[in-house]
Scaffold this motif. Sequence first.
Motif, PDB file in Angstrom:
ATOM      1  N   ILE A 111      38.176  54.038  -4.628  1.00 17.54           N
ATOM      2  CA  ILE A 111      39.558  54.206  -4.203  1.00 17.54           C
ATOM      3  C   ILE A 111      39.891  55.677  -4.367  1.00 17.54           C
ATOM      4  O   ILE A 111      39.492  56.308  -5.350  1.00 17.54           O
ATOM      5  CB  ILE A 111      40.496  53.356  -5.076  1.00 17.54           C
ATOM      6  N   ARG A 112      40.620  56.237  -3.426  1.00 19.86           N
ATOM      7  CA  ARG A 112      40.990  57.645  -3.517  1.00 19.86           C
ATOM      8  C   ARG A 112      42.303  57.805  -4.271  1.00 19.86           C
ATOM      9  O   ARG A 112      43.309  57.152  -3.974  1.00 19.86           O
ATOM     10  CB  ARG A 112      41.163  58.246  -2.118  1.00 19.86           C
ATOM     11  N   ASP A 113      42.309  58.656  -5.277  1.00 22.49           N
ATOM     12  CA  ASP A 113      43.505  59.088  -6.002  1.00 22.49           C
ATOM     13  C   ASP A 113      44.412  57.916  -6.374  1.00 22.49           C
ATOM     14  O   ASP A 113      44.005  57.041  -7.120  1.00 22.49           O
ATOM     15  CB  ASP A 113      44.264  60.141  -5.192  1.00 22.49           C
ATOM     16  N   GLN A 114      45.620  57.900  -5.831  1.00 24.64           N
ATOM     17  CA  GLN A 114      46.617  56.950  -6.306  1.00 24.64           C
ATOM     18  C   GLN A 114      46.731  55.699  -5.435  1.00 24.64           C
ATOM     19  O   GLN A 114      47.719  54.966  -5.531  1.00 24.64           O
ATOM     20  CB  GLN A 114      47.984  57.641  -6.389  1.00 24.64           C
ATOM     21  N   ASP A 115      45.742  55.421  -4.618  1.00 24.01           N
ATOM     22  CA  ASP A 115      45.798  54.259  -3.737  1.00 24.01           C
ATOM     23  C   ASP A 115      45.386  52.996  -4.495  1.00 24.01           C
ATOM     24  O   ASP A 115      44.469  52.271  -4.112  1.00 24.01           O
ATOM     25  CB  ASP A 115      44.895  54.482  -2.523  1.00 24.01           C
ATOM     26  N   GLU A 116      46.085  52.731  -5.603  1.00 24.24           N
ATOM     27  CA  GLU A 116      45.713  51.619  -6.470  1.00 24.24           C
ATOM     28  C   GLU A 116      45.986  50.265  -5.826  1.00 24.24           C
ATOM     29  O   GLU A 116      45.464  49.236  -6.290  1.00 24.24           O
ATOM     30  CB  GLU A 116      46.453  51.723  -7.804  1.00 24.24           C
TER      31      GLU A 116
END
Length: 274
Positions: A111-116
Motif C-alpha cells: 500500500i502506498r503511504d496513507q492509502d490504508e
Amino acid sequence: MAAPSHALAPPSASMFRPPRFGLGGSRLGEPPSPDGDAQAIATIDAAYQAGIRFFDTSPAYGVAEQRLGTALRRRPRGEFLLSTKVAGADPRESVQASMDRLGLAVDLVFIRDQDEAAYPVLNELRRDGVIKAIGVASDDWRLLDRIVRDVELDTVLLAGQYSLLDQSATPLLDRCLARGVSVIVSGVLTPQVLQTDQSSDPATIRARRISAVCERYGVSLPQAALAFPTRHSAVTSVLIAAASPAEIRADAALVRQPVPATLWRDPDLLRLVS
C-alpha cells in the motif's frame, strides 16, 4: 496463472523475510520503446544471473511490470519473490491488473503511504492465498511507525531515512523488530554515496569522511552503504535500482564482497555514522 512463490512464503509464526537484496523496478519503465524493452529485460536477466531473487515493481513505473513479467516468466516461479504496489481506487482491481500485466501472480503487495483503506481488501487476498504478504511503502518513517502500531503488516518498504548517512528511522526499525515486521529499505546509493555530488553540504562532507575511513579497510563507500542497513536485525532486504546490465552487475559485485567486521567497530566510523 502461476501461484505465488511458496518457496519464499515464511511460516506464519516467524517474520516474513524477503531475500537480502532485490532489484527495484523504478528505472525499468523508461524509455517506452523496443530498445527500452530490450535494455530492461537484459537488466532483469543480469540481476537474476547475479543471484538476485527479489523483484519489486509498480503500476506507476510505466511499462516496468510488462517488462519484468517478460523476463521472469522464463524462470521457475518458486525461485523468486515478486512485489508490486496498489494504484487506483479499487485495490482488488489494481492487484489483478498488475498480475495480468506481469503474467504472474505476486507474492507481496504494498500500500502506498496513507492509502490504508486498501488494507482490508489486501487482507482478504492474503487470507484467501491470492497473495502471501502485505506491506506499506513510504519515504516517511513516522507514517510507517504509526501504521505498524495499528495494522498487522508483514513488511514495510522505507525509501531513505536509514543508511550510512541517515539513521533517523531507527525508532521505526526498533518497533518493527519488536512486532515481527520485516523492513525493506531503498535509496541507499545516493549521489553522496556514489560521490557524484560535488557540493559542500554537510551530508556530502560527511560522506567523504566516511569514505576515507572505509578505504583503510579496503572497502568502497557504496560497498559499505549496501552492507550497512542489514546490520539492524529488523532490516531483511535492500532494494537496488538499476537501468542497465552493467549497473546491476557492478552493484551485485559490491554485495558479494565481504565487509570486515572491524570496520563497523572503528571509532572514527562510529562517530561519523552516529
